[in-house]
Design an enzyme around this catalytic site. Sequence first.
Site, PDB file in Angstrom:
ATOM      1  N   THR A  34      -1.004   1.255   5.719  1.00 19.35           N
ATOM      2  CA  THR A  34      -1.695   2.495   6.081  1.00 19.35           C
ATOM      3  C   THR A  34      -2.446   2.365   7.410  1.00 19.35           C
ATOM      4  OG1 THR A  34      -3.597   3.858   5.414  1.00 19.35           O
ATOM      5  CG2 THR A  34      -3.565   1.630   4.591  1.00 19.35           C
ATOM      6  N   ASP A  35      -2.689   3.494   8.044  1.00 18.18           N
ATOM      7  CA  ASP A  35      -3.499   3.487   9.278  1.00 18.18           C
ATOM      8  C   ASP A  35      -4.974   3.193   8.972  1.00 18.18           C
ATOM      9  OD1 ASP A  35      -4.191   5.889   8.043  1.00 18.18           O
ATOM     10  OD2 ASP A  35      -3.854   7.151   9.807  1.00 18.18           O
ATOM     11  N   GLU A  36      -5.355   3.274   7.684  1.00 13.29           N
ATOM     12  CA  GLU A  36      -6.781   3.117   7.345  1.00 13.29           C
ATOM     13  C   GLU A  36      -7.284   1.704   7.625  1.00 13.29           C
ATOM     14  OE1 GLU A  36      -8.030   5.187   3.816  1.00 13.29           O
ATOM     15  OE2 GLU A  36      -6.343   6.566   3.930  1.00 13.29           O
ATOM     16  N   TYR A  63     -10.376   0.289  -0.563  1.00 21.80           N
ATOM     17  CA  TYR A  63      -8.925   0.516  -0.446  1.00 21.80           C
ATOM     18  C   TYR A  63      -8.395  -0.069   0.861  1.00 21.80           C
ATOM     19  CZ  TYR A  63      -4.621   2.974   0.879  1.00 21.80           C
ATOM     20  OH  TYR A  63      -3.349   3.266   1.327  1.00 21.80           O
ATOM     21  N   LYS A 120      -5.815  -3.220   1.601  1.00 24.24           N
ATOM     22  CA  LYS A 120      -4.543  -3.080   2.333  1.00 24.24           C
ATOM     23  C   LYS A 120      -4.549  -3.990   3.567  1.00 24.24           C
ATOM     24  CE  LYS A 120      -1.452  -0.702   1.680  1.00 24.24           C
ATOM     25  NZ  LYS A 120      -0.230  -0.800   0.853  1.00 24.24           N
TER      26      LYS A 120
HETATM   27  P1  NAD Z   1       0.884   6.321  -5.225  1.00 25.45           P
HETATM   28  O1  NAD Z   1      -0.471   5.989  -5.762  1.00 25.45           O
HETATM   29  O2  NAD Z   1       1.391   7.722  -5.345  1.00 25.45           O
HETATM   30  O3  NAD Z   1       1.983   5.373  -5.897  1.00 25.45           O
HETATM   31  C1  NAD Z   1       1.754   4.011  -6.128  1.00 25.45           C
HETATM   32  C2  NAD Z   1       2.817   3.514  -7.092  1.00 25.45           C
HETATM   33  O4  NAD Z   1       2.586   2.104  -7.291  1.00 25.45           O
HETATM   34  C3  NAD Z   1       2.743   4.177  -8.479  1.00 25.45           C
HETATM   35  O5  NAD Z   1       4.030   4.532  -8.894  1.00 25.45           O
HETATM   36  C4  NAD Z   1       2.157   3.091  -9.371  1.00 25.45           C
HETATM   37  O6  NAD Z   1       2.590   3.165 -10.729  1.00 25.45           O
HETATM   38  C5  NAD Z   1       2.680   1.822  -8.697  1.00 25.45           C
HETATM   39  N1  NAD Z   1       1.837   0.662  -8.992  1.00 25.45           N
HETATM   40  C6  NAD Z   1       0.476   0.582  -8.911  1.00 25.45           C
HETATM   41  N2  NAD Z   1       0.067  -0.645  -9.289  1.00 25.45           N
HETATM   42  C7  NAD Z   1       1.186  -1.363  -9.587  1.00 25.45           C
HETATM   43  C8  NAD Z   1       1.422  -2.694 -10.014  1.00 25.45           C
HETATM   44  N3  NAD Z   1       0.393  -3.544 -10.226  1.00 25.45           N
HETATM   45  N4  NAD Z   1       2.687  -3.107 -10.209  1.00 25.45           N
HETATM   46  C9  NAD Z   1       3.724  -2.258 -10.011  1.00 25.45           C
HETATM   47  N5  NAD Z   1       3.571  -0.977  -9.621  1.00 25.45           N
HETATM   48  C10 NAD Z   1       2.308  -0.528  -9.401  1.00 25.45           C
HETATM   49  O7  NAD Z   1       0.837   5.845  -3.702  1.00 25.45           O
HETATM   50  P2  NAD Z   1       1.537   6.476  -2.425  1.00 25.45           P
HETATM   51  O8  NAD Z   1       0.661   7.501  -1.839  1.00 25.45           O
HETATM   52  O9  NAD Z   1       2.952   6.799  -2.737  1.00 25.45           O
HETATM   53  O10 NAD Z   1       1.504   5.202  -1.449  1.00 25.45           O
HETATM   54  C11 NAD Z   1       2.556   4.236  -1.469  1.00 25.45           C
HETATM   55  C12 NAD Z   1       2.259   3.161  -0.455  1.00 25.45           C
HETATM   56  O11 NAD Z   1       2.143   3.745   0.843  1.00 25.45           O
HETATM   57  C13 NAD Z   1       0.949   2.428  -0.713  1.00 25.45           C
HETATM   58  O12 NAD Z   1       1.141   1.070  -0.412  1.00 25.45           O
HETATM   59  C14 NAD Z   1      -0.024   3.072   0.265  1.00 25.45           C
HETATM   60  O13 NAD Z   1      -1.034   2.161   0.638  1.00 25.45           O
HETATM   61  C15 NAD Z   1       0.885   3.423   1.416  1.00 25.45           C
HETATM   62  N6  NAD Z   1       0.483   4.582   2.224  1.00 25.45           N
HETATM   63  C16 NAD Z   1       0.172   5.774   1.650  1.00 25.45           C
HETATM   64  C17 NAD Z   1      -0.171   6.863   2.455  1.00 25.45           C
HETATM   65  C18 NAD Z   1      -0.484   8.226   1.862  1.00 25.45           C
HETATM   66  O14 NAD Z   1      -0.867   9.140   2.594  1.00 25.45           O
HETATM   67  N7  NAD Z   1      -0.316   8.441   0.574  1.00 25.45           N
HETATM   68  C19 NAD Z   1      -0.198   6.725   3.842  1.00 25.45           C
HETATM   69  C20 NAD Z   1       0.135   5.478   4.403  1.00 25.45           C
HETATM   70  C21 NAD Z   1       0.483   4.420   3.590  1.00 25.45           C
HETATM   71  P1  TYD Z   2      -7.390  12.001   0.691  1.00 22.30           P
HETATM   72  O1  TYD Z   2      -6.276  12.924   0.376  1.00 22.30           O
HETATM   73  O2  TYD Z   2      -8.143  11.364  -0.439  1.00 22.30           O
HETATM   74  O3  TYD Z   2      -6.827  10.903   1.702  1.00 22.30           O
HETATM   75  P2  TYD Z   2      -7.612   9.742   2.552  1.00 22.30           P
HETATM   76  O4  TYD Z   2      -8.974   9.593   2.024  1.00 22.30           O
HETATM   77  O5  TYD Z   2      -6.773   8.543   2.279  1.00 22.30           O
HETATM   78  O6  TYD Z   2      -7.558  10.198   3.977  1.00 22.30           O
HETATM   79  O7  TYD Z   2      -8.463  12.785   1.558  1.00 22.30           O
HETATM   80  C1  TYD Z   2      -8.127  13.413   2.788  1.00 22.30           C
HETATM   81  C2  TYD Z   2      -9.414  13.900   3.421  1.00 22.30           C
HETATM   82  O8  TYD Z   2      -9.955  14.959   2.605  1.00 22.30           O
HETATM   83  C3  TYD Z   2     -10.506  12.834   3.501  1.00 22.30           C
HETATM   84  O9  TYD Z   2     -11.240  13.023   4.704  1.00 22.30           O
HETATM   85  C4  TYD Z   2     -11.382  13.127   2.298  1.00 22.30           C
HETATM   86  C5  TYD Z   2     -11.273  14.644   2.141  1.00 22.30           C
HETATM   87  N1  TYD Z   2     -11.373  15.156   0.752  1.00 22.30           N
HETATM   88  C6  TYD Z   2     -12.258  16.182   0.448  1.00 22.30           C
HETATM   89  O10 TYD Z   2     -12.994  16.697   1.316  1.00 22.30           O
HETATM   90  N2  TYD Z   2     -12.318  16.634  -0.849  1.00 22.30           N
HETATM   91  C7  TYD Z   2     -11.540  16.097  -1.835  1.00 22.30           C
HETATM   92  O11 TYD Z   2     -11.638  16.531  -3.010  1.00 22.30           O
HETATM   93  C8  TYD Z   2     -10.611  15.057  -1.492  1.00 22.30           C
HETATM   94  C9  TYD Z   2      -9.726  14.435  -2.547  1.00 22.30           C
HETATM   95  C10 TYD Z   2     -10.571  14.611  -0.185  1.00 22.30           C
END
Ligand code: NAD
Ligand code: TYD
Length: 354
Positions: free
Chosen positions: A134-136, A160, A164
């Site tokens: 992630t970019d975070e 988080y 990561k």
């Molecule tokens: P998500 O929470 O929707 O999915 C995570 C999946 O991992 C789930 O299916 C869960 O059951 C599985 N999981 C969790 N713990 C586990 C374990 N111990 N063993 C096996 N499986 C396990 O997450 P997402 O949003 O799809 O993100 C996927 C990846 O991409 C993550 O690594 C996250 O850090 C990264 N990512 C997410 C975003 C975003 O905006 N959502 C952006 C950049 C990177």
């Molecule tokens: P989120 O979807 O949790 O992603 P991330 O924290 O990984 O960026 O949140 C996106 C943005 O929205 C973040 O700045 C937090 C804000 N946010 C709210 O203001 N209210 C909410 O209920 C949630 C879930 C997020």
Amino acid sequence: MNYKKNILITGGAGFIGSHVVRLFVNNYPEYRIINLDKLTYAGNLNNLRDVENQPNYTFVKEDICNLERMVELFDEYNVDGVIHLAAESHVDRSITDPFTFAQTNVMGTLSLLQAAKEKWAGNFEGKLFYHVSTDEVYGALGFDETLFTEETRYDPHSPYSASKAASDHFVRSYHDTYGLPIVISNCSNNYGPFQFPEKLIPLFIHNIRNNKPLPVYGKGENVRDWLYVEDHARAIDLIFHQGKLGDTYNIGGFNEWKNIDLIKVIIKTVDKQLGNPEGTSDHLITYVTDRAGHDLRYAIDATKIKNELGWEPSLQFEEGIEKTVKWYLDNEDWLNSVTSGDYQRYYKIIYGSN
Ligand code: NAD
Ligand code: TYD
């Protein structure tokens, strides 16, 4: 059947993972795709109904932290590629439960790395460990600062992003120390179908439809860079096949939105699709206490992946958000199915109600 590659995709039942699994199963019938997922509250096999009967798809329910099982699975499926997405992914949960994040994101990644190192030892030819991040990890930008590049120093703030960042470091250490062929990508915020409705966009669509308050953290001034999830999956495909070993690629939408402005777009789009007059749901906006350590701004410079691999976001945000809102409004059953069980229990503990 003798598959050209056996690719282990972890976290394939989650939001982004399900799009990556779908893309690989459909586009590469010559690969066997093994979806390994623990099925936490965030993992849902309903996300993959359309591919679950494809001959090149297999599901394994397992915890990535179980090193012994990871080693066995590498043998059982002759794994030669890993695309690692399994993680705990929600910042708010990491604030209340950091240990689970360290366990899954750090120790889980380490156990996969170790399994790959052991099973691939001596023959790294044609092997790849692709870590999705992630970019975070780069921390927070000020409003006037330039975008995150691949050279930006790591500076995570939330449990988080710290977990990561630690996992990224372990992946690089396995490359530098043992020569494991790795690649890492760091992506900005994703949106689209199948995202668990605790994240901003699906939560707010759900709440608007149900006439519930929209909890805006702080003043709503934080900025995120939003990318449609299928564009991320496409980038992962390109990096998996053409990325330079040992390298990092930033992926982003060049699409920055202040939360409150994005929320207004979501409200307008949902009201329009529900046939409500414009402004109907504006009153649902509710400013609440800010998230602890809330990063001000994330924004990715995705020039490297554009120049080296020719990747660019394909979907305009306006089109992406229309599609996304329509999908959630059309798929109420999915939403109800994923918000039962564990999620209900968590929601009641943290927020006191549902
Ligand atoms: P998500 O929470 O929707 O999915 C995570 C999946 O991992 C789930 O299916 C869960 O059951 C599985 N999981 C969790 N713990 C586990 C374990 N111990 N063993 C096996 N499986 C396990 O997450 P997402 O949003 O799809 O993100 C996927 C990846 O991409 C993550 O690594 C996250 O850090 C990264 N990512 C997410 C975003 C975003 O905006 N959502 C952006 C950049 C990177
Ligand atoms: P989120 O979807 O949790 O992603 P991330 O924290 O990984 O960026 O949140 C996106 C943005 O929205 C973040 O700045 C937090 C804000 N946010 C709210 O203001 N209210 C909410 O209920 C949630 C879930 C997020």
